[in-house]
Design a protein around this motif. Sequence first.
Motif, short mmCIF file in Angstrom:
data_model
loop_
_atom_site.label_atom_id
_atom_site.label_comp_id
_atom_site.label_asym_id
_atom_site.label_seq_id
_atom_site.Cartn_x
_atom_site.Cartn_y
_atom_site.Cartn_z
N ASP A 259 0.85 -1.18 0.00
CA ASP A 259 0.00 0.00 0.00
C ASP A 259 0.90 1.25 0.00
OD1 ASP A 259 -1.72 2.10 0.67
OD2 ASP A 259 -3.00 0.78 1.87
N ALA A 260 0.70 2.12 -1.00
CA ALA A 260 1.54 3.31 -1.12
C ALA A 260 1.48 4.17 0.13
CB ALA A 260 1.10 4.13 -2.33
N MET A 261 0.42 4.02 0.92
CA MET A 261 0.27 4.77 2.17
C MET A 261 1.44 4.52 3.11
SD MET A 261 -2.30 6.58 3.44
CE MET A 261 -3.10 7.13 4.95
N PRO A 264 6.09 6.41 2.78
CA PRO A 264 6.91 7.35 3.58
C PRO A 264 7.46 6.69 4.84
CG PRO A 264 4.88 8.41 2.86
CD PRO A 264 4.74 6.94 2.52
N ASP A 265 6.70 5.78 5.46
CA ASP A 265 7.17 5.12 6.68
C ASP A 265 8.33 4.17 6.36
OD1 ASP A 265 4.97 6.42 7.77
OD2 ASP A 265 3.66 4.74 7.31
N LEU A 266 8.18 3.43 5.27
CA LEU A 266 9.26 2.53 4.84
C LEU A 266 10.54 3.32 4.59
CD1 LEU A 266 10.38 -0.20 3.55
CD2 LEU A 266 9.50 0.68 1.39
N VAL A 267 10.39 4.42 3.84
CA VAL A 267 11.58 5.19 3.46
C VAL A 267 12.20 5.88 4.67
CG1 VAL A 267 12.43 7.07 2.00
CG2 VAL A 267 10.82 5.41 1.07
N HIS A 268 11.36 6.44 5.55
CA HIS A 268 11.91 7.04 6.77
C HIS A 268 12.67 5.98 7.56
CE1 HIS A 268 8.69 10.47 6.88
NE2 HIS A 268 9.69 10.72 6.06
N ALA A 269 12.12 4.76 7.64
CA ALA A 269 12.75 3.72 8.44
C ALA A 269 14.09 3.29 7.88
CB ALA A 269 11.81 2.52 8.54
N VAL A 270 14.20 3.28 6.55
CA VAL A 270 15.44 2.77 5.94
C VAL A 270 16.52 3.85 5.82
CG1 VAL A 270 14.99 3.14 3.46
CG2 VAL A 270 16.16 1.08 4.22
N LYS A 271 16.13 5.11 5.91
CA LYS A 271 17.13 6.18 5.80
C LYS A 271 18.04 6.13 7.04
CE LYS A 271 16.25 8.32 1.92
NZ LYS A 271 17.24 8.70 0.92
N PRO A 272 19.22 6.78 6.98
CA PRO A 272 20.16 6.69 8.11
C PRO A 272 19.54 7.17 9.42
CG PRO A 272 21.19 7.73 6.21
CD PRO A 272 19.75 7.56 5.87
#
Length: 341
Positions: A259-261, A264-272
Amino acid sequence: MAKRKTNGGAVDGAGSVLSTIAGPAEPAHPTRLGPPNQIAEQLLTKVVTDQALAAGMPFNPTKPLEYGEAAYTPHEGDTESPASDWATASTSTESVASPKVGDGRPDIGGNPLDGPLDRVRVDDSGRELTTNQGVPVADNQHSLKIGLRGPTAMEDFILREKITHFDHERIPERVVHARGSAAHGYFESYNDLCAITRAAPFSAAGKRTPVFVRFSTVAGERGSADTVRDVRGFATKFYTDEGNWDLVANNIPVFFIQDAMKFPDLVHAVKPEPHHAMPQASSAHDTFWDFASLSPEIFHMLMWHTSDRAIPRSYRMMQGFGVHTFRLVNAKGESVFCKFH
Ligand code: HEM
């Protein structure tokens, strides 16, 4: 059809000579950089004589003379002479002549930056100032006001263009897939696929459509390493007879989320991690595993992501998967589902 740029194929060791992040793994230099080419030869001479110059003085023999009693009678210091002027050249193209850089005869020992700037001055007299659209502007230092001391008029499109341009001068980096490399090439359809699609690239066996493919890593910013454990992007722009068609792909056939929703959470989590900016571009850290542990749908992707597929040998050695299901429509309006893998 797109014409492929070539420097004559791979030449063993050439990459490490040109590398800006580390010295060559093998001390031996290549004897050539592709087919005969004056600039490449100068580059090779530069690199080889450069390193010979450095090797000529592995340590500073006069350093001890800078200390103690000896320091009262300063010593001139040792020098080493380069085997070629190219060793100290600023670039391997110094001998290329152009109206901007001059006649291509390097001024050995001179530094053009110490001289007057006339060589790079441009005479703009006779050319009027314009807006971005080319409308001549008499004055871009005073906005249009209502009356002598009145408010600024929003009709002043020159002011608005100048401020809008200023506000948008900095283009933020892409949130994902910021680091990429691309290549021109062509897509060739093996078969006539008119029965299932009317899209131009598939209309005849052997039909070639020029493409531009951008390969990327996902999590790292633009200066990050290419070698990290990460998904790799594979975005293709097809220059079809009917206009441009973009197809994005990853080198893994499934995706982290459904789900595209959640993106942002996935990307925030994977960023440093925010406090120490680690790890750069990779995913082995708590915030990512925190997110993953709470997302059962992610586990299929993680099996791929923790396999060797997430550290491909090079962009050449990987596949592309469109991941999504697409609908193909033929000339009769009949459709079928398809995956681009
Ligand atoms: C929830 C799903 C997804 C979301 C919200 C999403 C979002 C994004 C965003 C915001 C960008 C950056 C665009 C830019 O700033 O230029 C991007 C780039 C990209 N995405 Fe996704 N994405 C998703 C899933 C996927 C999947 C499933 C694939 C693989 C098929 C994929 C492949 C790519 C590629 C290859 C790029 C880089 C494109 C380029 O090189 O220009 N993404 N995506």
